[in-house]
Design an enzyme around this catalytic site. Structure first.
Site, short mmCIF file in Angstrom:
data_model
loop_
_atom_site.label_atom_id
_atom_site.label_comp_id
_atom_site.label_asym_id
_atom_site.label_seq_id
_atom_site.Cartn_x
_atom_site.Cartn_y
_atom_site.Cartn_z
N SER A 146 -9.16 4.20 -1.27
CA SER A 146 -10.27 4.76 -2.04
C SER A 146 -9.83 5.44 -3.32
O SER A 146 -10.66 5.79 -4.17
CB SER A 146 -11.05 5.77 -1.17
OG SER A 146 -10.21 6.86 -0.81
N SER A 155 -15.19 -6.58 -0.53
CA SER A 155 -14.77 -7.03 0.80
C SER A 155 -14.93 -5.96 1.86
O SER A 155 -15.25 -6.27 3.01
CB SER A 155 -13.31 -7.51 0.76
OG SER A 155 -12.41 -6.43 0.72
N ASP A 206 -15.44 -2.21 6.95
CA ASP A 206 -14.26 -2.78 7.60
C ASP A 206 -13.22 -3.04 6.50
O ASP A 206 -13.44 -3.86 5.61
CB ASP A 206 -14.63 -4.08 8.31
CG ASP A 206 -13.47 -4.71 9.08
OD1 ASP A 206 -12.34 -4.23 8.94
OD2 ASP A 206 -13.71 -5.69 9.80
N ALA A 259 -9.25 -6.70 5.48
CA ALA A 259 -8.67 -7.65 4.53
C ALA A 259 -8.69 -7.14 3.10
O ALA A 259 -8.49 -7.92 2.17
CB ALA A 259 -9.40 -8.97 4.61
N ALA A 260 -8.88 -5.85 2.90
CA ALA A 260 -9.00 -5.34 1.53
C ALA A 260 -7.75 -5.61 0.71
O ALA A 260 -7.83 -6.04 -0.45
CB ALA A 260 -9.31 -3.85 1.56
N GLY A 261 -6.58 -5.36 1.30
CA GLY A 261 -5.34 -5.57 0.56
C GLY A 261 -5.12 -7.03 0.22
O GLY A 261 -4.67 -7.37 -0.89
N ASP A 262 -5.42 -7.93 1.16
CA ASP A 262 -5.25 -9.35 0.90
C ASP A 262 -6.23 -9.84 -0.17
O ASP A 262 -5.89 -10.67 -1.02
CB ASP A 262 -5.46 -10.15 2.19
CG ASP A 262 -4.40 -9.84 3.23
OD1 ASP A 262 -3.27 -9.51 2.84
OD2 ASP A 262 -4.71 -9.92 4.44
N ASN A 313 0.86 -1.18 0.00
CA ASN A 313 0.00 0.00 0.00
C ASN A 313 0.90 1.23 0.00
O ASN A 313 2.13 1.13 0.02
CB ASN A 313 -1.00 -0.02 1.17
CG ASN A 313 -0.34 0.02 2.53
OD1 ASN A 313 0.75 0.59 2.71
ND2 ASN A 313 -0.98 -0.56 3.52
N ARG A 366 -18.12 -5.52 4.14
CA ARG A 366 -18.49 -6.55 5.10
C ARG A 366 -17.48 -6.57 6.23
O ARG A 366 -16.33 -6.18 6.06
CB ARG A 366 -18.50 -7.93 4.41
CG ARG A 366 -19.39 -7.99 3.19
CD ARG A 366 -19.05 -9.19 2.34
NE ARG A 366 -19.87 -9.23 1.14
CZ ARG A 366 -19.63 -10.02 0.10
NH1 ARG A 366 -18.61 -10.85 0.12
NH2 ARG A 366 -20.43 -9.99 -0.95
#
Length: 294
Positions: free
Chosen positions: A213, A273, A237, A240-243, A180, A276
């Site tokens: 974003s 993702s 939440d 886990a967005a990057g994963d 990131n 949720r």
């Protein structure tokens, strides 16, 4: 098949209106235990995005270890390479605020016992279309796995988190690095994402800097540059967005998609993702991603 050599943690997640400052105590509004860890997260994300996936790592002989193994298996991940070791599994203490932001403390537990890939692990990696790596295992183990993949001609995707100085022997084996923007700055010592991308490309073949974003920025040593916008959504939440992004990106690339299409696919998965709660519980199925990009 995609192989993932990485961490498995039980996420202990506290949800709060606003994260506490140092020395401050706040009251949370709920708490969950959710199987996670960057390695296991990426394995589940890739499996749900449509790939056959093998996970290589370690879990303890405790209840957390048993639950993590079951969660991976239920997602369709091959867990024959998830070794069981005496003692506690890894955990991650996560605080999520009402804006969807998070702060995380990781305690390695069983992950710290993985000092290198076994001969069986290297055979699985060599038979893969891609290897996904992170930095929640001992660094020497990550380097050895990367070198094994490179020797077998297998593309290596590295998520450099937690951010730390990266040895050249690791970067020499990496095909695509996916930090990131904060990790990119920490690794390169360079401010600004475009300058950080240039610095990364002096050390690896391809780099994708995820920008939350603001989407993602891609560059390669061949001179290709792409900026892909994010899908506008309200984040619940972002844990886990990057994963999720990396797992979906590896799936798309292993299917032979051009990088522009692969980035769009990965961005759609990440956008789903963040709407949720949780890590492994938030990752979308292939049908959902396809609908999002159609």
């Amino acid at each position: 098949m995609i192989s993932v050599f990485g961490s498995a943690n039980m996420d202990l997640v506290a949800y709060v209106s606003e994260a506490p400052k140092r020395g401050e105590t706040v009251t949370g509004h709920h708490f969950r235990t959710i199987p996670g860890g960057k390695g296991a997260n990426q394995a589940i994300a890739a499996a749900r995005a449509g790939a056959r996936v093998a996970f290589l790592g370690a879990a303890g002989d405790d209840a957390f270890g048993a639950e993590m193994r079951a969660t991976l298996a239920e997602a369709g991940v091959d867990v024959r390479g998830l070794r069981q070791v005496p003692g506690p599994s890894g955990i991650a203490h996560i605080v999520v605020d009402d804006a969807g932001g998070n702060s995380i403390v990781v305690v390695p537990g069983a992950n710290g016992t993985v000092t290198g890939p076994s001969a069986d692990d290297l055979a699985v990696i060599a038979a893969s279309q891609a290897l996904l790596l992170q930095l929640e295992l001992p660094l020497e183990a990550v380097v050895e796995a990367a070198r094994g993949a490179r020797a077998a001609g297998v593309p290596v995707f590295l998520t450099p988190a937690p951010a730390r100085p990266l040895p050249e022997e690791l970067l020499d084996a990496v095909t695509t690095i996916v930090p990131n923007e904060h990790e990119a700055a920490a690794i390169t010592g360079v401010a600004g994402v475009d300058a950080a991308l240039d610095a990364l490309l002096e050390r690896v073949e391809e780099a994708v800097i995820t920008l939350g974003s603001q989407g993602a920025l891609f560059g390669s040593r061949s001179g290709e540059r792409l900026r892909v916008p994010s899908v506008p959504v309200k984040a619940v939440d972002t844990t886990a967005a990057g994963d999720t992004f990396v797992g979906a990106l590896a799936v798309a690339r292993s299917e032979g998609r051009a990088m522009a299409d692969a980035l769009t696919f990965a961005s759609a998965a990440a956008a789903l993702s963040v709407q949720r709660e949780g890590a492994s519980t938030s990752m979308p199925a292939r049908e959902e991603i396809d609908r999002q990009v159609s």
